[in-house]
Design a protein around this motif. Structure first.
Motif: not given
Ligand SMILES: Cc1cc2nc3c(=O)[nH]c(=O)nc-3n(C[C@H](O)[C@H](O)[C@H](O)COP(=O)(O)OP(=O)(O)OC[C@H]3O[C@@H](n4cnc5c(N)ncnc54)[C@H](O)[C@@H]3O)c2cc1C
Length: 430
Positions: A251, A285, A388, A391
């Protein structure tokens, strides 16, 4: 005769690629290109490589696969290296292209590059057309404008699920008209200034880049093993290939599109039944979408130490020795160390692991979270700028979290998720 360039970036696929489909339908000839951007192979201000070995290898494999797929359709992939604002206009001149088709960016640096290219193209009277192709929900279909997207995920999810529709995916093109394109010569890992590595044999999966591999993985996870039907129960696992989908690496480089995954999931559900697990993949997702839309909304604030909450994190410092211990898996906390060793030797870590090592980094070591995020950027095979940094900011307590601080009690987590120490044994005692 109308000629256009299709500039591939993190959309290295031919199935469900609106950019490619539109370019084919609106032009007589197209020139597919990929540019190894100099800036992607530099060292960041935090001292890490922007692209590490695992991802560089995965990228090269993905490009070779894309070239093969394009060749089967009568075309091929041209490989460029340098600054896109220099290299793309060169191609435009060489092929007398009137348009460049490309995936639309949301993150700060990527948008800057996009805008530099656009400026150069205007000088050549060439248009840059961008397409939003990496999310499940299209930004234009959301029930809010980007600036009004709720800062709390649950509010975003509930309204989006209720009021928005997921678009159909685009079929793979049947033919691509291009002039003769010779087989590309890709830079070696060494030529990119990166050390060669092999993925440790204990890895959850031997990741291999490319759309063909992504489709194989999807087929395996859905139709061959039906692992998707128990995803909700297994997704917090840490050992083995099938506790979670492992779609992330494909992805991230766009070897597969979320809408295509969704359409395959619907096929799966109509054959084998829907349950909480099949829904949960869509839920995850949606998290991915959310971080992307948030990046669009918050722009470079997500990269600031104080984050989107403008929080004072002055107690979180840079400490080279502590940082290095964390990276090497030498903190003395076995659960953290096992995860960090897995990341160093494979380029991957489970979601459970990521949450724990990031929480430990911010809350226990009291380090500046951006160094952790930057190390992940280098190391992760599935690095995605929005997922990244989004989060990390979330775990550092400066992102989209209504609760403010995500403290993980590492001992308890280890006891809950690695009860008989199989995971720690795998990485610390073999
Ligand atoms: C500190 C930290 C850093 C992370 N960095 C990245 C990153 O750079 N790239 C990345 O793709 N994911 C990142 N994640 C999210 C998540 O850990 C990975 O997507 C997931 O572990 C990948 O494994 P999988 O494909 O088997 O996931 P699955 O559990 O099978 O999930 C399916 C897909 O949903 C998406 N997804 C799942 N969880 C998240 C999440 N928390 N945030 C965003 N998307 C999610 C991913 O695209 C994933 O492939 C990060 C999480 C943390 C806590």
């Amino acid at each position: 005769m109308k000629t256009a360039i299709v500039w591939f970036k993190t959309d290295l696929r031919i199935t469900d690629n609106e950019t490619l489909v539109k370019a084919i339908s609106q032009n007589d000839t197209i020139i597919p290109v990929y540019c190894f951007e100099d800036s992607h192979f530099e060292t960041t201000s935090f001292g890490f490589q922007k692209t590490g070995s695992f991802r560089a290898q995965f990228l090269i494999e993905s490009l070779l696969d894309l070239d093969n797929s394009l060749r089967e359709l009568g075309s091929g992939l041209l490989i460029l290296k340098g600054k896109p604002e220099v290299e793309i206009p060169k191609m435009v001149k060489q092929y007398k292209a009137h348009r460049v088709y490309v995936k639309r960016e949301v993150a700060f640096e990527e948008k800057q590059t996009e805008s530099l290219v656009q400026t150069e193209l205007w000088k050549l009277q060439c248009e840059l057309l961008t397409f939003s192709t990496s999310t499940l929900y299209h930004a234009e279909d959301l029930p809010f404008s980007i600036k009004d997207i709720p800062d709390v995920f649950t509010n975003f999810r509930k309204k989006t699920e209720k009021d928005a529709v997921i678009r159909k995916s685009f079929d793979k093109p049947k033919k691509v008209n291009s002039p003769e394109i010779s087989r590309p010569i890709l830079p070696t890992i060494a030529a990119l200034g990166i050390d060669e590595v092999t993925i440790d044999h204990r890895a959850v999966i031997q990741f291999k880049g490319g759309e063909s591999e992504a489709l194989k993985r999807l087929n395996h996870y859905f139709f061959e093993t039906k692992s998707i039907s128990k995803y909700k129960e297994t997704r917090n696992g840490m050992i083995g290939a099938d506790y979670s989908s492992k779609f992330s690496a494909w992805l991230a480089l766009g070897c597969i599109a979320p809408r295509f995954i969704y359409s395959e999931l619907k096929k799966y559900e109509s054959q084998f039944g829907a349950n909480e697990s099949t829904y949960w993949l869509v839920f995850e997702l949606l998290w991915r979408d959310y971080f992307r839309f948030m990046m669009k909304k918050q722009q470079n604030k997500i990269f600031l130490k104080s984050g989107i909450q403008n929080k004072d994190l002055s107690i979180n410092k840079f400490d080279k020795a502590l940082l290095q211990k964390w990276i090497n898996g030498q903190t003395g906390v076995d659960f953290v160390d096992a995860n960090m060793i897995e990341l160093r030797l494979t380029g991957f870590m489970s979601n459970r692991g990521r949450q724990n090592v990031a929480s430990y980094f911010c809350n226990d070591l009291k380090l500046d979270w951006r160094y952790g995020a930057s190390y992940f950027e280098q190391q992760l095979i599935d690095y995605d700028v929005c997922s990244n940094w989004g989060n990390w900011a979330y775990l550092a307590g400066v992102g989209n979290d209504p609760r403010g601080n995500r403290y993980f009690n590492i001992e308890k987590q280890a006891a809950d998720y690695d009860k008989n120490k199989a995971y720690r044994d795998l990485w610390l005692n073999h």
